[in-house]
Design an enzyme around this catalytic site. Structure first.
Site, mmCIF file in Angstrom:
data_model
loop_
_atom_site.group_PDB
_atom_site.id
_atom_site.type_symbol
_atom_site.label_atom_id
_atom_site.label_comp_id
_atom_site.label_asym_id
_atom_site.label_seq_id
_atom_site.Cartn_x
_atom_site.Cartn_y
_atom_site.Cartn_z
ATOM 1 N N LYS A 177 1.869 5.778 -16.385
ATOM 2 C CA LYS A 177 2.631 4.590 -15.971
ATOM 3 C C LYS A 177 4.114 4.898 -15.954
ATOM 4 C CE LYS A 177 0.296 2.927 -14.665
ATOM 5 N NZ LYS A 177 -1.065 2.756 -14.260
ATOM 6 N N TRP A 214 2.176 6.214 6.168
ATOM 7 C CA TRP A 214 2.499 7.015 4.990
ATOM 8 C C TRP A 214 2.289 8.462 5.434
ATOM 9 C CZ3 TRP A 214 -0.050 10.394 1.582
ATOM 10 C CH2 TRP A 214 0.560 10.555 0.333
ATOM 11 N N GLU A 217 5.117 7.419 -12.992
ATOM 12 C CA GLU A 217 5.019 6.973 -11.592
ATOM 13 C C GLU A 217 6.040 5.913 -11.226
ATOM 14 O OE1 GLU A 217 1.337 5.023 -10.335
ATOM 15 O OE2 GLU A 217 0.981 4.513 -12.411
ATOM 16 N N LYS A 272 -0.732 2.769 -2.500
ATOM 17 C CA LYS A 272 -1.639 2.013 -3.356
ATOM 18 C C LYS A 272 -3.071 2.503 -3.241
ATOM 19 C CE LYS A 272 -2.920 -1.174 -6.185
ATOM 20 N NZ LYS A 272 -2.703 -0.825 -7.598
ATOM 21 N N ARG A 312 0.822 -1.216 0.000
ATOM 22 C CA ARG A 312 0.000 0.000 0.000
ATOM 23 C C ARG A 312 0.855 1.266 0.000
ATOM 24 N NH1 ARG A 312 -5.321 -0.915 2.148
ATOM 25 N NH2 ARG A 312 -5.281 1.161 3.044
ATOM 26 N N ASN A 343 -5.422 5.407 10.677
ATOM 27 C CA ASN A 343 -5.392 5.766 9.252
ATOM 28 C C ASN A 343 -6.368 6.911 9.042
ATOM 29 O OD1 ASN A 343 -3.749 3.598 8.842
ATOM 30 N ND2 ASN A 343 -5.233 2.386 7.676
ATOM 31 N N GLY A 344 -5.985 7.873 8.209
ATOM 32 C CA GLY A 344 -6.893 8.991 7.948
ATOM 33 C C GLY A 344 -6.266 10.294 8.403
HETATM 34 C C1 F6R Z 1 -1.801 4.650 -11.179
HETATM 35 C C2 F6R Z 1 -2.543 4.380 -9.969
HETATM 36 C C3 F6R Z 1 -3.389 5.440 -9.400
HETATM 37 C C4 F6R Z 1 -4.786 4.875 -9.095
HETATM 38 C C5 F6R Z 1 -5.645 5.932 -8.383
HETATM 39 C C6 F6R Z 1 -7.047 5.433 -8.149
HETATM 40 O O1 F6R Z 1 -1.109 3.530 -11.604
HETATM 41 O O2 F6R Z 1 -2.473 3.296 -9.441
HETATM 42 O O3 F6R Z 1 -3.473 6.539 -10.230
HETATM 43 O O4 F6R Z 1 -5.365 4.490 -10.296
HETATM 44 O O5 F6R Z 1 -5.054 6.239 -7.160
HETATM 45 O O6 F6R Z 1 -7.060 4.301 -7.349
HETATM 46 P P1 F6R Z 1 -8.336 3.404 -7.246
HETATM 47 O O7 F6R Z 1 -8.552 2.779 -8.585
HETATM 48 O O8 F6R Z 1 -8.000 2.388 -6.209
HETATM 49 O O9 F6R Z 1 -9.475 4.282 -6.864
#
Ligand code: F6R
Length: 606
Positions: free
Chosen positions: A486, A75, A489, A601, A27, A99-100
């Site tokens: 891609k 994080w 990042e 993540k 994450r 968290n938060g």
């Molecule tokens: C890019 C990436 C992020 C997620 C974004 C949304 O590779 O992983 O840009 O796509 O944080 O995340 P979700 O789909 O979990 O809402």
């Protein structure tokens, strides 16, 4: 983003906590810590900056056999990554992981004069607040509940006390928490992956819910201490799915497994012989589907780009339909109005992204129907939407999203076909999409097999550039945006996506020897126009990497030919090459591919 684990039961808590934290590593985090308490109420706290392996080394020096504890991967939001800012945080007899974000932490801190703050975090303020309400006659639950009433912000918390060393109190508002129900033990986690191997039974906490967890019991209550009934659900993730299975990185594994994961997305939903699609779970009648006039697609990052690519298909598929695609972090604060007969597609791999969740709630408040395009089963967004499509791509561990994108776009195309069917479109409109979707897994398989080495060779050729421009037209444009995301990042190369047609409106000025340009040249009715844009860059000495599914001549420094006879869905095949390309650049640079710096993540804070 931050991760929480907790354990109370018969086994040694330290091992279970550090094992759980390792499962949450994907994450993204910058420090980690655990606290365990023995039966007499003596606490043992270990924290470390960096990876869980650093924490392991600290824990090794203070091994104990305590049976209760909580742990956290942090994080950083408030305060730099450091040991003193790492969780758990202590105040008096209590320890807290969180968290938060506590938004009113400054005001609260100003009132908490009796606590000597040892960190810069908002979390320690919450710990001190709970402690200030936890006098000798007060139950831990009541002190936590009282404190949470004074807090604004988001939280998923787990709290233990040296005075009541048999229980963990947990609470949730905006940040996920799951309680795993084991045999004589209870395991808490912010993400189901930390529960795998321990139990398959879990209670998903909803916002506003709290629980007192002991080894043998979970007592659910609201903030007013009113008892709530707990729904025990079965967790479906298996152990294999969260392991690398021989790949060097989760990212590569997830790119390579797309034929399989996409087959799961499509399974039982494509009726090839009838050239139709059948989606369960939308919770919409045929009449309601027929009446849809507008679709708003909401997401962040890759999920947003998936929505953008899908919007081109939805417009082509459904006559008269209007579609807009919005970035959740912007949309949630806009004074938006949605036309009547709108359906909102809420796209999220994790189902926990804070901005996307906030949008969902805003949209629901306006009485608009919401459908989730979600990967993580049981996630918050999946639970709050009116219906939707689980994309069934399996756990995505690498921070960069790959397989989820392919499945999200495919799921939204299936939705478009279903709406088109409901509106009476003939198979002359839908059959191409149904047929190509059915063939997409094998076409992706071909690229993965035939282009693996070429992707690596081309990546090594372009790995030294500082900047990249990704250019495409029509469905190639959102695909270019995703390709650029891609690359930036995971490789930390500055990359941006633009519509090819925009070059002359400013972007062309950037072309020089520090840049390379990735042109997605689709073999469609705009082919000649794509080539014109490419020629303009060629004429200015650009370093062009053209990726094309066309057999026609393309004049560029490097030309990658993607052999597929898919027409409408070729961008999804080309995107797989882009994924491999970005992966190999990141590897060539020696980056942490699965956990790129600064990223998390699942973005559960704003
Ligand atoms: C890019 C990436 C992020 C997620 C974004 C949304 O590779 O992983 O840009 O796509 O944080 O995340 P979700 O789909 O979990 O809402």
């Amino acid at each position: 983003m931050c991760g929480i684990v907790g354990y109370v039961g018969g086994r040694e808590a330290q091992n279970i906590l550090t094992g759980g934290l390792r499962r949450l590593e994907y994450r993204g985090y910058d420090s980690a810590g655990i606290i365990t308490i023995d039966d007499k109420g003596t606490a043992s706290l270990q924290r470390a900056v960096g990876k869980v392996s650093e924490l392991d080394a600290v824990v090794e020096k203070s091994k104990n056999s305590n049976h209760i504890g909580i742990g956290h991967t942090r994080w950083a939001t408030h305060g730099i990554p450091s040991e003193r800012n790492a969780h758990p945080h202590k105040a008096g007899d209590i320890y807290l992981v969180h968290n938060g974000i506590i938004e009113n932490y400054k005001e609260l801190k100003a009132e908490l004069k009796n606590h000597e703050f040892a960190s810069d975090t908002d979390t320690e303020v919450l710990a001190a607040l709970i402690d200030s309400l936890y006098d000798k006659d007060t139950e831990l639950f009541d002190a936590v509940a009282q404190a949470l009433k004074l807090v604004t912000g988001t939280y998923g918390i787990a709290v233990v006390s040296t005075r009541q060393p048999e229980q963990i109190v947990v609470a949730r508002s905006g940040s996920p928490l799951i309680i795993g129900v084991g045999d004589g033990e209870t395991i808490i986690a912010s993400d189901a992956s930390a529960l795998i191997g321990h139990t398959t039974k879990a209670i998903y906490l909803n916002d506003g819910e709290m629980a007192i967890c002991t080894a043998d019991n979970v007592e659910l209550r609201d903030l007013a201490a009113q008892p709530l009934s707990a729904k025990v659900e079965t967790i479906e993730v298996d152990m294999q799915a969260i392991q690398k299975q021989g790949y060097d990185h989760f990212l590569l594994k997830e790119i390579m497994e797309q034929p399989t994961t996409l087959r799961s997305t499509l399974s039982g939903r494509i009726l090839l012989d009838q050239k139709q699609v059948r989606l369960g779970g939308l919770n919409m009648t045929a009449d309601e589907l027929r009446d849809i006039e507008h679709i708003t697609i909401v997401g962040c990052g890759t999920a947003y780009y998936a929505g953008m690519l899908a919007s081109y298909y939805l417009e082509k598929l459904v006559d008269g339909l209007t579609v807009d695609v919005v970035i959740a972090s912007e949309f949630r604060y806009r004074s938006f109005h949605l036309p009547k007969n709108t359906v909102a597609l809420v796209v999220s791999q994790s189902g926990e992204t804070a901005d996307t969740l906030a949008c969902l709630r805003e949209i629901k408040q306006r009485g608009v129907r919401t459908l989730g395009i979600i990967n993580a089963v049981g996630s918050t967004i999946a639970r709050e939407v009116d219906g939707g499509i689980y994309v069934h791509a399996g756990p995505e561990i690498s921070v960069a999203s790959t397989k989820a994108f392919t499945s999200q776009v495919s799921a939204m195309i299936m939705f478009g076909v279903q709406v088109a069917q409901a509106k009476g479109a003939g198979i002359e409109v839908t059959s191409k999409y149904v047929e190509e979707l059915a063939r997409l897994p094998e076409e992706i398989e071909k690229v993965l097999t035939n282009k693996k080495d070429e992707a690596k060779a081309v990546a090594e050729k372009y790995a030294e550039y500082d900047h990249a421009l990704y250019l495409g037209r029509d469905t190639g444009f959102p695909t270019a945006l995703e390709g650029a995301l891609k690359l930036k990042e995971i490789s930390y190369v500055h990359a941006d996506g633009y519509p090819t047609g925009e070059l002359k409106h400013g972007t062309l000025a950037l072309v020089d020897d520090r840049f390379f340009e990735v042109f997605l040249v689709l073999d469609d009715w705009l082919f000649d126009k794509s080539i014109s844009g490419l020629s303009e860059v060629n004429a200015r000495g650009g370093h062009i990497l053209a990726i094309t599914n066309s057999k026609k001549e393309v004049d560029a420094e490097t030309v990658v030919r993607i052999e597929t006879d898919l027409e409408v869905l070729a961008p999804l095949v080309i995107n797989v090459f882009q994924q491999l390309f970005a992966y190999h650049i990141a590897v060539a640079k020696g980056n942490n591919v699965d956990q790129p710096r600064n990223l998390a993540k699942s973005v559960t804070v704003e």
